[in-house]
Motif scaffolding. Structure first.
Motif, mmCIF file in Angstrom:
data_model
loop_
_atom_site.group_PDB
_atom_site.id
_atom_site.type_symbol
_atom_site.label_atom_id
_atom_site.label_comp_id
_atom_site.label_asym_id
_atom_site.label_seq_id
_atom_site.Cartn_x
_atom_site.Cartn_y
_atom_site.Cartn_z
ATOM 1 N N TRP A 29 -32.924 -73.937 -61.301
ATOM 2 C CA TRP A 29 -32.585 -75.336 -61.483
ATOM 3 C C TRP A 29 -33.571 -76.289 -62.972
ATOM 4 C CZ3 TRP A 29 -29.429 -78.508 -58.705
ATOM 5 C CH2 TRP A 29 -29.025 -77.859 -57.345
ATOM 6 N N GLN A 30 -33.224 -76.465 -62.982
ATOM 7 C CA GLN A 30 -33.944 -77.378 -63.999
ATOM 8 C C GLN A 30 -33.857 -78.786 -63.751
ATOM 9 O OE1 GLN A 30 -35.830 -76.880 -67.735
ATOM 10 N NE2 GLN A 30 -36.739 -78.309 -66.414
ATOM 11 N N ASP A 31 -36.018 -79.208 -63.279
ATOM 12 C CA ASP A 31 -35.555 -80.803 -63.256
ATOM 13 C C ASP A 31 -36.289 -81.188 -64.752
ATOM 14 O OD1 ASP A 31 -35.752 -79.888 -60.394
ATOM 15 O OD2 ASP A 31 -38.025 -79.723 -60.043
ATOM 16 N N VAL A 32 -35.924 -83.221 -64.903
ATOM 17 C CA VAL A 32 -35.885 -83.639 -65.694
ATOM 18 C C VAL A 32 -36.426 -85.276 -64.988
ATOM 19 C CG1 VAL A 32 -34.197 -84.634 -67.636
ATOM 20 C CG2 VAL A 32 -33.642 -82.213 -66.899
ATOM 21 N N MET A 33 -37.713 -85.291 -65.236
ATOM 22 C CA MET A 33 -37.613 -87.095 -65.356
ATOM 23 C C MET A 33 -36.949 -87.773 -66.338
ATOM 24 S SD MET A 33 -41.512 -88.193 -65.436
ATOM 25 C CE MET A 33 -41.544 -89.098 -66.749
ATOM 26 N N VAL A 34 -35.804 -88.805 -65.908
ATOM 27 C CA VAL A 34 -35.643 -89.725 -66.653
ATOM 28 C C VAL A 34 -35.903 -91.419 -66.612
ATOM 29 C CG1 VAL A 34 -33.381 -91.049 -67.250
ATOM 30 C CG2 VAL A 34 -33.184 -88.497 -67.020
ATOM 31 N N ARG A 35 -36.809 -92.033 -66.851
ATOM 32 C CA ARG A 35 -36.827 -93.562 -66.751
ATOM 33 C C ARG A 35 -35.526 -94.089 -67.443
ATOM 34 N NH1 ARG A 35 -41.741 -95.202 -66.277
ATOM 35 N NH2 ARG A 35 -42.737 -93.266 -66.802
ATOM 36 N N ASP A 36 -34.976 -95.041 -67.068
ATOM 37 C CA ASP A 36 -33.900 -96.124 -67.300
ATOM 38 C C ASP A 36 -34.378 -97.042 -68.165
ATOM 39 O OD1 ASP A 36 -34.239 -97.615 -65.957
ATOM 40 O OD2 ASP A 36 -32.468 -97.238 -63.566
ATOM 41 N N VAL A 37 -33.175 -97.715 -68.878
ATOM 42 C CA VAL A 37 -33.875 -99.231 -69.475
ATOM 43 C C VAL A 37 -34.435 -100.119 -69.012
ATOM 44 C CG1 VAL A 37 -31.877 -98.458 -70.742
ATOM 45 C CG2 VAL A 37 -31.352 -99.750 -68.859
ATOM 46 N N ALA A 38 -34.358 -99.667 -67.163
ATOM 47 C CA ALA A 38 -34.976 -100.910 -66.679
ATOM 48 C C ALA A 38 -36.569 -101.098 -66.151
ATOM 49 C CB ALA A 38 -34.238 -101.565 -64.935
ATOM 50 N N GLY A 39 -36.879 -99.687 -66.269
ATOM 51 C CA GLY A 39 -38.230 -98.889 -66.658
ATOM 52 C C GLY A 39 -37.970 -97.567 -65.274
ATOM 53 N N ASP A 40 -37.140 -97.884 -64.246
ATOM 54 C CA ASP A 40 -36.810 -97.049 -62.837
ATOM 55 C C ASP A 40 -36.765 -96.150 -63.926
ATOM 56 O OD1 ASP A 40 -36.818 -99.270 -61.443
ATOM 57 O OD2 ASP A 40 -34.969 -99.445 -61.491
ATOM 58 N N VAL A 41 -37.725 -95.040 -62.837
ATOM 59 C CA VAL A 41 -37.773 -93.639 -62.610
ATOM 60 C C VAL A 41 -36.848 -93.030 -61.978
ATOM 61 C CG1 VAL A 41 -39.502 -91.567 -63.101
ATOM 62 C CG2 VAL A 41 -40.034 -93.555 -63.658
ATOM 63 N N PHE A 42 -36.610 -91.475 -62.140
ATOM 64 C CA PHE A 42 -35.315 -90.865 -61.210
ATOM 65 C C PHE A 42 -35.951 -89.272 -61.749
ATOM 66 C CE2 PHE A 42 -33.237 -94.326 -62.115
ATOM 67 C CZ PHE A 42 -32.785 -94.332 -60.567
ATOM 68 N N ILE A 43 -36.051 -88.860 -60.999
ATOM 69 C CA ILE A 43 -36.284 -86.822 -60.946
ATOM 70 C C ILE A 43 -34.424 -86.474 -60.564
ATOM 71 C CG2 ILE A 43 -37.135 -84.537 -60.682
ATOM 72 C CD1 ILE A 43 -38.897 -86.987 -61.705
ATOM 73 N N LEU A 44 -33.783 -85.750 -62.024
ATOM 74 C CA LEU A 44 -32.509 -85.031 -61.399
ATOM 75 C C LEU A 44 -32.866 -83.809 -61.221
ATOM 76 C CD1 LEU A 44 -31.221 -87.253 -64.570
ATOM 77 C CD2 LEU A 44 -30.376 -87.848 -61.522
ATOM 78 N N GLU A 45 -32.214 -83.208 -61.022
ATOM 79 C CA GLU A 45 -32.342 -81.824 -60.628
ATOM 80 C C GLU A 45 -30.983 -80.950 -61.218
ATOM 81 O OE1 GLU A 45 -34.477 -81.546 -56.241
ATOM 82 O OE2 GLU A 45 -32.380 -81.650 -56.313
ATOM 83 N N TYR A 46 -30.831 -80.796 -62.334
ATOM 84 C CA TYR A 46 -29.579 -79.760 -62.848
ATOM 85 C C TYR A 46 -29.992 -78.592 -62.026
ATOM 86 C CZ TYR A 46 -28.940 -83.681 -66.571
ATOM 87 O OH TYR A 46 -29.067 -84.662 -67.405
ATOM 88 N N GLU A 47 -28.905 -78.050 -62.098
ATOM 89 C CA GLU A 47 -28.589 -76.983 -61.164
ATOM 90 C C GLU A 47 -27.578 -75.997 -62.736
ATOM 91 O OE1 GLU A 47 -25.929 -74.037 -58.046
ATOM 92 O OE2 GLU A 47 -25.321 -75.576 -58.420
ATOM 93 N N MET A 48 -28.111 -75.107 -62.889
ATOM 94 C CA MET A 48 -27.367 -74.317 -64.153
ATOM 95 C C MET A 48 -27.250 -72.540 -63.663
ATOM 96 S SD MET A 48 -28.583 -76.497 -66.898
ATOM 97 C CE MET A 48 -27.914 -75.668 -67.829
#
Length: 134
Positions: A94-113
């Motif tokens: 699993w690769q965790d990725v922090m993404v901020r959207d254009v509204a400024g909200d932050v999400f942690i996405l868990e990518y299964e590889m």
């Protein structure tokens, strides 16, 4: 392009072996390339980074693109992307990725590889709340 710098910084920090460094670099390159394809609305290219299971579920790049636009808009149009930990969890990578959207909200996405003969593929993504980030 803004997340390539973050990927390079993350690549050179906290890695223990050349094999682990190469694995992490390869995994992150696949995710970064898919996000770049989404930003360019190139769903056909983005679809090439999906595992056979994901490709079978969505069948076409167009279906895949609609799912991403509706279900993962922060990936389709991210303001910022930062790679976090790459971990083995319950037998999966699993690769965790922090993404901020254009509204400024932050999400942690868990990518299964998963690793195939053709290289690393994304086998699924799930959203985890980004607790304590601003």
């Amino acid at each position: 392009m803004r997340f390539i710098f973050a990927a390079l910084v993350a690549l050179f920090t906290g890695l223990s072996t050349p094999q682990a460094m190469a694995q992490e670099s390869d995994v992150r390159a696949v995710i970064a390339a898919q996000i770049e394809a989404f930003e360019a609305d190139d769903f056909e290219q983005a679809f090439t980074y999906a595992s056979p299971t994901i490709r079978q579920v969505f069948r076409t790049p167009e279906n895949f693109g609609v799912m991403v636009q509706r279900g993962f808009p922060m990936v389709w149009r991210p303001a910022d992307v930062r790679f976090l930990e790459l971990e083995n969890r319950d037998g999966a990578l699993w690769q965790d990725v922090m993404v901020r959207d254009v509204a400024g909200d932050v999400f942690i996405l868990e990518y299964e590889m998963i690793e195939l003969d053709a290289g690393w593929k994304i086998n699924g993504v799930r959203i985890r709340p980004a607790v304590g980030t601003a």
